[in-house]
Design a protein around this motif. Structure first.
Motif, PDB file in Angstrom:
ATOM      1  N   VAL A  32      39.566  35.286  39.686  1.00 54.32           N
ATOM      2  CA  VAL A  32      38.099  35.282  39.751  1.00 54.32           C
ATOM      3  C   VAL A  32      37.637  34.606  38.467  1.00 54.32           C
ATOM      4  N   TYR A  33      37.314  33.343  38.567  1.00 53.32           N
ATOM      5  CA  TYR A  33      37.026  32.520  37.393  1.00 53.32           C
ATOM      6  C   TYR A  33      35.518  32.472  37.159  1.00 53.32           C
ATOM      7  N   TYR A  34      35.127  32.516  35.885  1.00 59.08           N
ATOM      8  CA  TYR A  34      33.714  32.325  35.538  1.00 59.08           C
ATOM      9  C   TYR A  34      33.558  31.088  34.680  1.00 59.08           C
ATOM     10  N   SER A  35      32.617  30.238  35.045  1.00 52.91           N
ATOM     11  CA  SER A  35      32.325  29.036  34.270  1.00 52.91           C
ATOM     12  C   SER A  35      31.096  29.273  33.406  1.00 52.91           C
ATOM     13  N   PRO A  36      31.275  29.420  32.091  1.00 57.74           N
ATOM     14  CA  PRO A  36      30.097  29.584  31.226  1.00 57.74           C
ATOM     15  C   PRO A  36      29.245  28.323  31.175  1.00 57.74           C
ATOM     16  N   GLU A  37      29.875  27.173  31.385  1.00 51.76           N
ATOM     17  CA  GLU A  37      29.119  25.918  31.327  1.00 51.76           C
ATOM     18  C   GLU A  37      28.142  25.791  32.488  1.00 51.76           C
ATOM     19  N   TYR A  38      28.593  26.141  33.689  1.00 50.23           N
ATOM     20  CA  TYR A  38      27.754  25.954  34.882  1.00 50.23           C
ATOM     21  C   TYR A  38      27.242  27.269  35.472  1.00 50.23           C
ATOM     22  N   ASP A  39      27.691  28.400  34.935  1.00 49.45           N
ATOM     23  CA  ASP A  39      27.250  29.718  35.402  1.00 49.45           C
ATOM     24  C   ASP A  39      27.573  29.945  36.880  1.00 49.45           C
ATOM     25  N   PHE A  40      28.845  29.697  37.235  1.00 46.46           N
ATOM     26  CA  PHE A  40      29.291  30.035  38.585  1.00 46.46           C
ATOM     27  C   PHE A  40      30.612  30.796  38.506  1.00 46.46           C
ATOM     28  N   TYR A  41      30.967  31.438  39.611  1.00 40.01           N
ATOM     29  CA  TYR A  41      32.265  32.090  39.759  1.00 40.01           C
ATOM     30  C   TYR A  41      33.071  31.304  40.792  1.00 40.01           C
ATOM     31  N   ALA A  42      34.398  31.483  40.782  1.00 39.03           N
ATOM     32  CA  ALA A  42      35.255  30.778  41.737  1.00 39.03           C
ATOM     33  C   ALA A  42      36.403  31.668  42.172  1.00 39.03           C
ATOM     34  N   LEU A  43      36.657  31.696  43.478  1.00 43.21           N
ATOM     35  CA  LEU A  43      37.803  32.389  44.052  1.00 43.21           C
ATOM     36  C   LEU A  43      38.831  31.343  44.456  1.00 43.21           C
ATOM     37  N   SER A  44      40.107  31.590  44.127  1.00 41.48           N
ATOM     38  CA  SER A  44      41.119  30.556  44.342  1.00 41.48           C
ATOM     39  C   SER A  44      42.339  31.026  45.121  1.00 41.48           C
ATOM     40  N   ARG A  45      42.559  32.354  45.236  1.00 43.73           N
ATOM     41  CA  ARG A  45      43.708  32.853  45.985  1.00 43.73           C
ATOM     42  C   ARG A  45      43.387  32.924  47.478  1.00 43.73           C
ATOM     43  N   HIS A  46      44.420  32.738  48.288  1.00 41.66           N
ATOM     44  CA  HIS A  46      44.212  32.625  49.726  1.00 41.66           C
ATOM     45  C   HIS A  46      43.544  33.867  50.313  1.00 41.66           C
ATOM     46  N   ASP A  47      44.052  35.045  49.994  1.00 38.27           N
ATOM     47  CA  ASP A  47      43.490  36.266  50.566  1.00 38.27           C
ATOM     48  C   ASP A  47      42.013  36.413  50.225  1.00 38.27           C
ATOM     49  N   ASP A  48      41.653  36.089  48.992  1.00 41.36           N
ATOM     50  CA  ASP A  48      40.267  36.245  48.554  1.00 41.36           C
ATOM     51  C   ASP A  48      39.345  35.223  49.201  1.00 41.36           C
ATOM     52  N   VAL A  49      39.803  33.977  49.271  1.00 39.26           N
ATOM     53  CA  VAL A  49      38.972  32.916  49.855  1.00 39.26           C
ATOM     54  C   VAL A  49      38.772  33.158  51.350  1.00 39.26           C
ATOM     55  N   ALA A  50      39.854  33.503  52.051  1.00 40.14           N
ATOM     56  CA  ALA A  50      39.750  33.746  53.493  1.00 40.14           C
ATOM     57  C   ALA A  50      38.814  34.913  53.779  1.00 40.14           C
ATOM     58  N   ALA A  51      38.935  35.980  53.003  1.00 35.20           N
ATOM     59  CA  ALA A  51      38.058  37.138  53.203  1.00 35.20           C
ATOM     60  C   ALA A  51      36.601  36.777  52.920  1.00 35.20           C
ATOM     61  N   ALA A  52      36.366  35.982  51.877  1.00 32.00           N
ATOM     62  CA  ALA A  52      34.994  35.601  51.525  1.00 32.00           C
ATOM     63  C   ALA A  52      34.372  34.710  52.592  1.00 32.00           C
ATOM     64  N   PHE A  53      35.166  33.800  53.176  1.00 36.52           N
ATOM     65  CA  PHE A  53      34.658  32.956  54.253  1.00 36.52           C
ATOM     66  C   PHE A  53      34.115  33.801  55.410  1.00 36.52           C
ATOM     67  N   LYS A  54      34.726  34.965  55.640  1.00 32.54           N
ATOM     68  CA  LYS A  54      34.334  35.796  56.779  1.00 32.54           C
ATOM     69  C   LYS A  54      33.271  36.837  56.426  1.00 32.54           C
ATOM     70  N   ASP A  55      32.928  36.955  55.152  1.00 37.29           N
ATOM     71  CA  ASP A  55      31.992  37.994  54.702  1.00 37.29           C
ATOM     72  C   ASP A  55      30.647  37.367  54.329  1.00 37.29           C
ATOM     73  N   HIS A  56      29.860  37.038  55.339  1.00 34.31           N
ATOM     74  CA  HIS A  56      28.588  36.372  55.058  1.00 34.31           C
ATOM     75  C   HIS A  56      27.545  37.334  54.500  1.00 34.31           C
ATOM     76  N   ASP A  57      27.773  38.646  54.662  1.00 36.77           N
ATOM     77  CA  ASP A  57      26.845  39.605  54.061  1.00 36.77           C
ATOM     78  C   ASP A  57      26.944  39.587  52.540  1.00 36.77           C
ATOM     79  N   THR A  58      28.146  39.344  52.025  1.00 37.48           N
ATOM     80  CA  THR A  58      28.348  39.297  50.571  1.00 37.48           C
ATOM     81  C   THR A  58      28.188  37.887  50.019  1.00 37.48           C
ATOM     82  N   TYR A  59      28.705  36.901  50.757  1.00 41.61           N
ATOM     83  CA  TYR A  59      28.697  35.513  50.283  1.00 41.61           C
ATOM     84  C   TYR A  59      27.847  34.684  51.257  1.00 41.61           C
TER      85      TYR A  59
END
Length: 401
Positions: A32-59
């Motif tokens: 779970v990466y945070y970019s101080p320069e652009y103020d965003f977070y990033a998910l990079s592992r398969h389980d996390d990205v796949a789950a986030a794609f399906k969770d439109h209530d959260t993302y």
């Protein structure tokens, strides 16, 4: 010696050139990466990205799909179906599903084949740019023919799209020239739709004009011209960019993995598997951006509500936690190991995926016929610098005897 902290900058030249070493470090060091320069977070592992794609209530997608849009913090009014959450997304998606049925896609195979033949017939096998002379030309022809765009205007659609997706290193917002191209493309489609209302045909725009959609109050009403314009721009962009970038990547990847190209030459039944492996190995869309709608904690990091979150599918598809030997391009890999996120996942999986797959399969078959042995001029290869999209802008090749 102290190791440097990983930096994920999706607008840097290093990222445009090749992000995979950055992805590896993200997965291992900062899932779970945070970019101080652009103020965003990033998910990079398969389980996390796949789950986030399906969770439109959260993302949520409703705030846009790139960083410039999402960080404004406003629900996007004119983003089309890709910038919608349910239930609005469900209503729009169901409408387009009627247009992109498997039967309707298969009916376009002859169009795809004849268009590819025509474009290949104009190139010089002794030396041509695989992208500019071939893979950038036929996909936009196919989609704009389907939309009913006049022949003289079809390649202009591609040029507008390339312009408004382009980003110079460090550039987050669309440039003034890119904005001008986006407006010109939208105005073009809007005027074409108004004219088409007076002269309906069998094209996609006519079908959308004739369609009705269920509104929030349950009433069925036709789409207005602005809504159809948003569809047209989205379909034009996706139709032009996805296959263009996938095939440009194919020319490079197979040149670097000649034993895999030989497998295709020996067994054409592997071609559909080659398309899937290309989507996993080097997908045209490397990430999607969402907005966090609630506070969520993953891997000890808390993402606050209201932040842009990059769902890095390009990294997830190379995650060794999901795939065996993921950095190896292997046509015969076990595809049941994990979900291929090359065309997204969940409700926002690529609407035109079936068409893109069919175009790519036909194009690879034609490549095997036209250029069974070829050589890449590596010095002339250039990658694109684009928002959300990865691939090659130039791949000079020569067909060998």
């Amino acid at each position: 010696m102290t190791a440097t902290a990983v930096v994920f900058d999706p607008f840097s030249q290093d990222f445009f050139n090749s992000p995979h070493e950055i992805y590896r470090r993200l997965r291992d060091e900062a899932p779970v990466y945070y970019s101080p320069e652009y103020d965003f977070y990033a998910l990079s592992r398969h389980d996390d990205v796949a789950a986030a794609f399906k969770d439109h209530d959260t993302y949520s997608s409703a705030y846009g799909v790139d960083l410039a849009q999402v960080r404004k913090g406003e629900v996007t009014k004119h983003g089309g179906i890709i910038a919608m959450d349910p239930p609005a997304h469900r209503r729009m998606r169901s409408l387009l599903n009627k247009v992109f049925t498997p039967r309707a896609i298969e009916a376009r195979r002859e169009l795809v084949t004849s268009t590819i033949d025509a474009v290949l017939g104009r190139v010089n096998p002794a030396g041509f740019d695989f992208v500019q002379d071939f893979s950038a030309r036929f996909p936009v022809e196919v989609m704009t023919i389907m939309q009913g765009v006049p022949e003289a205007d079809r390649q202009q659609i591609r040029l507008w799209i390339d312009d408004f997706l382009h980003r110079d290193p460090g550039q987050v917002e669309m440039s003034e020239g890119g904005l001008k191209s986006a407006i010109e493309m939208s105005v073009y489609y809007y005027q074409l739709i108004k004219a088409r209302r007076k002269d309906l045909g069998e094209d996609l725009l006519s079908k959308l004009i004739e369609s009705e959609i269920e509104r929030e109050d349950g009433e069925l009403t036709p789409l207005n011209s602005l809504e159809i314009t948003e569809f047209a721009v989205l379909l034009g962009g996706a139709g032009a960019e996805t296959v263009t970038k996938l095939l440009g990547t194919a020319a490079v990847v197979f040149a670097r993995n000649p034993e895999q190209w030989q497998l295709l030459l020996e067994d054409r039944a592997l071609v559909p598997l080659a398309v899937e492996e290309l989507l996993r190995y080097e997908a045209p869309a490397q990430y999607n951006v969402r907005r966090s709608m609630r506070e969520v904690t993953l891997h000890g990091v808390t993402i606050p509500a209201g932040k842009p979150v990059f769902l890095v599918g390009g990294s997830a598809n190379r995650d060794p936690r999901a795939w065996t030997d993921p950095d190896t391009f292997e046509l015969r890999r076990d595809r049941a190991e994990a979900q291929n996120l090359g065309f997204g996942y969940g409700i926002h999986s690529c609407l035109g995926a079936a068409l893109a797959r069919m175009e790519s399969v036909v194009a690879l078959q034609k490549m095997l016929d036209f250029m069974p042995r070829y050589q890449v001029d590596w010095a002339g290869c250039r990658r694109v610098n684009m928002q959300n999209v990865a691939g090659w802008s130039n791949v000079p090749v020569r067909v060998l005897d």
